[in-house]
Write a protein that holds these residues in place. Structure first.
Motif, PDB file in Angstrom:
ATOM      1  N   MET A   1      -2.380  -3.155  -7.861  1.00  0.00           N
ATOM      2  CA  MET A   1      -1.320  -2.395  -7.319  1.00  0.00           C
ATOM      3  C   MET A   1       0.090  -2.713  -7.819  1.00  0.00           C
ATOM      4  O   MET A   1       0.865  -1.556  -8.052  1.00  0.00           O
ATOM      5  CB  MET A   1      -1.299  -2.307  -5.569  1.00  0.00           C
TER       6      MET A   1
ATOM      7  N   HIS B   1       0.882  -1.099  -0.127  1.00  0.00           N
ATOM      8  CA  HIS B   1       0.031   0.276   0.051  1.00  0.00           C
ATOM      9  C   HIS B   1       0.715   1.247   0.222  1.00  0.00           C
ATOM     10  O   HIS B   1       0.612   2.206  -0.632  1.00  0.00           O
ATOM     11  CB  HIS B   1      -0.825   0.163   1.217  1.00  0.00           C
TER      12      HIS B   1
ATOM     13  N   GLY C   1      -6.888  -1.048  -8.179  1.00  0.00           N
ATOM     14  CA  GLY C   1      -6.153  -1.297  -6.934  1.00  0.00           C
ATOM     15  C   GLY C   1      -6.551  -0.562  -5.946  1.00  0.00           C
ATOM     16  O   GLY C   1      -6.446  -1.100  -4.579  1.00  0.00           O
ATOM     17  N   SER C   2      -7.325   0.715  -5.965  1.00  0.00           N
ATOM     18  CA  SER C   2      -7.837   1.302  -4.979  1.00  0.00           C
ATOM     19  C   SER C   2      -9.332   0.969  -4.677  1.00  0.00           C
ATOM     20  O   SER C   2      -9.687   1.109  -3.337  1.00  0.00           O
ATOM     21  CB  SER C   2      -7.857   2.910  -4.876  1.00  0.00           C
TER      22      SER C   2
ATOM     23  N   PHE D   1       2.366   1.556  -3.308  1.00  0.00           N
ATOM     24  CA  PHE D   1       1.279   2.013  -4.275  1.00  0.00           C
ATOM     25  C   PHE D   1       0.945   3.595  -4.222  1.00  0.00           C
ATOM     26  O   PHE D   1       0.957   4.220  -5.181  1.00  0.00           O
ATOM     27  CB  PHE D   1       0.058   1.391  -4.144  1.00  0.00           C
TER      28      PHE D   1
END
Length: 85
Positions: free
Chosen positions: A73, A4, A36-37, A7
């Motif tokens: 990601m 994370h 990815g989000s 990313f």
């Protein structure tokens, strides 16, 4: 650094690329970012048939349906790394 954080760093770096990527690459970045989000598409398709940009973005994101957030990601991070080189 976990995935994370990597990313988020890649997202920040995407705003400082020395050259503007091609439209196809920008569309790929957009779809990987959204997948990815947020995960799979969670909005209605654009209703205006002449809003080609919105339609292209929606279709690019929809094409990634089923891809895990983590995989998206990772692909986003790798693509930004290539664009920085």
């Amino acid at each position: 650094m976990d995935l994370h954080q990597q990313f988020e760093q890649a997202v920040a770096e995407s705003k400082t690329l020395s050259e503007r990527p091609s439209n196809d690459t920008l569309l790929l970045l957009y779809s990987l970012y959204k997948q990815g989000s947020e995960g799979d598409v969670n909005v209605e398709a654009p209703s205006n048939p002449f809003d080609f940009v919105a339609k292209a973005k929606y279709e690019a994101w929809d094409a990634l349906k089923g891809k895990s957030k983590e995989a998206a990601m990772q692909e986003y991070i790798e693509l930004i790394s290539k664009l920085k080189a």
